[in-house]
Write a protein that holds these residues in place. Structure first.
Motif, PDB file in Angstrom:
ATOM      1  N   LEU A  83       3.148 -12.861 -14.847  1.00  5.01           N
ATOM      2  CA  LEU A  83       2.508 -11.543 -14.815  1.00  5.01           C
ATOM      3  C   LEU A  83       3.347 -10.492 -15.543  1.00  5.01           C
ATOM      4  CD1 LEU A  83       1.183 -11.488 -11.118  1.00  5.01           C
ATOM      5  CD2 LEU A  83      -0.159 -11.847 -13.202  1.00  5.01           C
ATOM      6  N   ASP A  84       4.683 -10.689 -15.555  1.00 11.70           N
ATOM      7  CA  ASP A  84       5.567  -9.730 -16.233  1.00 11.70           C
ATOM      8  C   ASP A  84       5.849 -10.136 -17.682  1.00 11.70           C
ATOM      9  OD1 ASP A  84       6.998  -7.270 -15.920  1.00 11.70           O
ATOM     10  OD2 ASP A  84       8.868  -8.396 -16.021  1.00 11.70           O
ATOM     11  N   GLY A  85       5.206 -11.187 -18.147  1.00  7.67           N
ATOM     12  CA  GLY A  85       5.416 -11.607 -19.536  1.00  7.67           C
ATOM     13  C   GLY A  85       6.810 -12.143 -19.799  1.00  7.67           C
ATOM     14  N   LEU A  86       7.417 -12.756 -18.775  1.00  8.31           N
ATOM     15  CA  LEU A  86       8.757 -13.336 -18.947  1.00  8.31           C
ATOM     16  C   LEU A  86       8.684 -14.828 -19.240  1.00  8.31           C
ATOM     17  CD1 LEU A  86      10.616 -11.493 -16.028  1.00  8.31           C
ATOM     18  CD2 LEU A  86      10.586 -10.905 -18.463  1.00  8.31           C
ATOM     19  N   VAL A  87       7.636 -15.483 -18.735  1.00 11.04           N
ATOM     20  CA  VAL A  87       7.347 -16.860 -19.150  1.00 11.04           C
ATOM     21  C   VAL A  87       5.870 -16.921 -19.542  1.00 11.04           C
ATOM     22  CG1 VAL A  87       9.086 -17.797 -17.545  1.00 11.04           C
ATOM     23  CG2 VAL A  87       6.679 -17.883 -16.925  1.00 11.04           C
ATOM     24  N   PHE A  88       5.555 -17.864 -20.402  1.00 11.34           N
ATOM     25  CA  PHE A  88       4.199 -17.948 -20.949  1.00 11.34           C
ATOM     26  C   PHE A  88       3.572 -19.285 -20.574  1.00 11.34           C
ATOM     27  CE2 PHE A  88       6.846 -15.213 -23.467  1.00 11.34           C
ATOM     28  CZ  PHE A  88       6.095 -14.041 -23.461  1.00 11.34           C
ATOM     29  N   PRO A  89       2.295 -19.256 -20.177  1.00  6.85           N
ATOM     30  CA  PRO A  89       1.650 -20.488 -19.729  1.00  6.85           C
ATOM     31  C   PRO A  89       1.714 -21.591 -20.787  1.00  6.85           C
ATOM     32  CG  PRO A  89       0.222 -18.582 -19.356  1.00  6.85           C
ATOM     33  CD  PRO A  89       1.398 -18.102 -20.154  1.00  6.85           C
ATOM     34  N   ASP A  90       1.930 -22.845 -20.313  1.00  4.23           N
ATOM     35  CA  ASP A  90       1.814 -24.007 -21.201  1.00  4.23           C
ATOM     36  C   ASP A  90       0.340 -24.235 -21.522  1.00  4.23           C
ATOM     37  OD1 ASP A  90       4.549 -24.506 -20.934  1.00  4.23           O
ATOM     38  OD2 ASP A  90       4.237 -25.800 -19.180  1.00  4.23           O
ATOM     39  N   ARG A  91      -0.480 -24.060 -20.479  1.00  9.65           N
ATOM     40  CA  ARG A  91      -1.935 -24.168 -20.631  1.00  9.65           C
ATOM     41  C   ARG A  91      -2.574 -23.007 -19.906  1.00  9.65           C
ATOM     42  NH1 ARG A  91      -3.612 -28.613 -17.792  1.00  9.65           N
ATOM     43  NH2 ARG A  91      -1.496 -29.226 -17.249  1.00  9.65           N
ATOM     44  N   GLY A  92      -3.785 -22.631 -20.322  1.00  9.27           N
ATOM     45  CA  GLY A  92      -4.463 -21.499 -19.708  1.00  9.27           C
ATOM     46  C   GLY A  92      -4.036 -20.200 -20.361  1.00  9.27           C
ATOM     47  N   SER A  93      -4.485 -19.072 -19.780  1.00 12.87           N
ATOM     48  CA  SER A  93      -4.205 -17.787 -20.421  1.00 12.87           C
ATOM     49  C   SER A  93      -3.983 -16.693 -19.390  1.00 12.87           C
ATOM     50  CB  SER A  93      -5.381 -17.402 -21.322  1.00 12.87           C
ATOM     51  OG  SER A  93      -6.533 -17.215 -20.523  1.00 12.87           O
ATOM     52  N   TYR A  94      -3.343 -15.634 -19.857  1.00 14.29           N
ATOM     53  CA  TYR A  94      -3.067 -14.474 -19.008  1.00 14.29           C
ATOM     54  C   TYR A  94      -3.420 -13.193 -19.772  1.00 14.29           C
ATOM     55  CZ  TYR A  94      -0.212 -10.717 -17.012  1.00 14.29           C
ATOM     56  OH  TYR A  94       0.219  -9.518 -16.511  1.00 14.29           O
ATOM     57  N   ASP A  95      -4.283 -12.378 -19.169  1.00 13.64           N
ATOM     58  CA  ASP A  95      -4.619 -11.070 -19.723  1.00 13.64           C
ATOM     59  C   ASP A  95      -4.134  -9.969 -18.782  1.00 13.64           C
ATOM     60  OD1 ASP A  95      -6.033 -12.510 -21.579  1.00 13.64           O
ATOM     61  OD2 ASP A  95      -7.977 -11.597 -21.119  1.00 13.64           O
TER      62      ASP A  95
END
Ligand SMILES: Nc1ncnc2c1ncn2[C@@H]1O[C@H](COP(=O)(O)OP(=O)(O)OP(=O)(O)O)[C@@H](O)[C@H]1O
Ligand SMILES: [Mg+2]
Length: 274
Positions: free
Chosen positions: A54-66
């Motif tokens: 949620l804080d943009g410190l790690v990024f999903p391997d799969r799926g997405s975050y808005d």
């Protein structure tokens, strides 16, 4: 399509540290503006990892975050304008304050974010003074943060986040390691922030204070899946669920309908009525 009030949305997010230590498995949820949500689950289930996503410190391997209807990706966060806006809208109080405080003095620590934002000195000074007073740490302004007690460090960490006046606040185990009076203070502060319209997401396993800090709970299993999402009261009343995710012991709740061991390896998504 997400509605106007959605501030954060995870879609089928999976993440493994170093490509081999599973932390999140197919996690989806949305958080609306002004909501107060707890992330619940046993040690190692993935709560802190959700906050890092949620804080943009790690990024999903799969799926997405808005966030705020914009995809938060590694590329997006390389854009100076985007990262500055994102960092000012989302604040994260870490589980471990030592990882968060690094400046020579408390005043510099709290001023760091606003200075990074490019605010001018008088404005920064005023903001810092306000926040130090609000968190009752004005007397610590010239102390070295790393020499403070755990509870004092926590206040400094909270101050360095609140000084940015973010819309969304992420707290990782905020009451852990605080004495009862400091816990009470933080619970009251979270209530105040909620009342002022902030969106608040808190990772915790403190069931005793859950109703005081969250209206909604998202529950994770030890195999890193989201297994329940519903009103706090309904989650607390679902003893079988809490046993299944190892948040309560079998013997702790004599009124459980079934022994916990029957649920230990069960799966399935509890959708609790709002
Ligand atoms: N830096 C890391 N490197 C490798 N694995 C990690 C790392 N951080 C976390 N993990 C693993 O990812 C999983 C989820 O960890 P996470 O810290 O998100 O759990 P948590 O729910 O916050 O636990 P806790 O209640 O103990 O804080 C765990 O199995 C953990 O071992
Ligand atoms: Mg954690």
């Amino acid at each position: 399509m997400s509605c106007v009030d959605t501030v954060m949305e995870l879609r089928s997010v999976s993440y493994q540290y170093l490509g081999r230590f599973p932390a999140l498995d197919g996690v989806s949820f949305t958080v609306g503006r002004g909501e107060r949500v707890a992330l619940l689950g046993a040690n190692g289930c993935g709560k802190s990892t959700v906050l890092k996503v949620l804080d943009g410190l790690v990024f999903p391997d799969r799926g997405s975050y808005d966030a705020f209807a914009v995809p938060v990706t590694e590329d997006a966060l390389e854009d100076d304008q985007f990262v500055t806006a994102f960092r000012s809208r989302v604040g994260f109080v870490f589980q471990n304050s030592d990882a968060q405080v690094f400046s020579p003095t408390v005043r510099e620590e709290v001023a760091f974010g606003p200075l990074q934002m490019g605010l001018d000195s008088p404005d920064v000074e005023r903001r810092v003074d306000d926040v130090l007073a609000m968190l009752e740490i004005a007397h610590l302004a010239d102390r070295a943060p790393h020499q403070l007690s755990g509870g004092q460090k926590k206040r400094v960490a909270v101050a360095s986040v609140l000084v940015m006046n973010p819309e969304v606040l992420l707290f990782d185990e905020p009451t852990a390691a605080l004495d009862p009076r400091a816990q009470q203070w933080l619970v009251a502060l979270i209530a105040e922030l909620h009342a002022s319209g902030k969106t608040i997401i808190i990772a915790t396993h403190d069931l005793d204070r859950l109703e005081a800090i969250a209206d909604r709970c998202i529950v994770f299993s030890e195999d890193h899946e989201l297994v329940a999402d519903g009103p706090t009261r309904a989650i607390l009343d679902d003893v079988a669920l809490l046993q299944r995710v190892n948040l309560v012991h079998d013997h702790a709740h004599v009124h459980a309908q079934e022994p916990a061991h029957r649920h230990l390896h069960g799966r399935g998504h509890h959708q609790l009525a709002g």
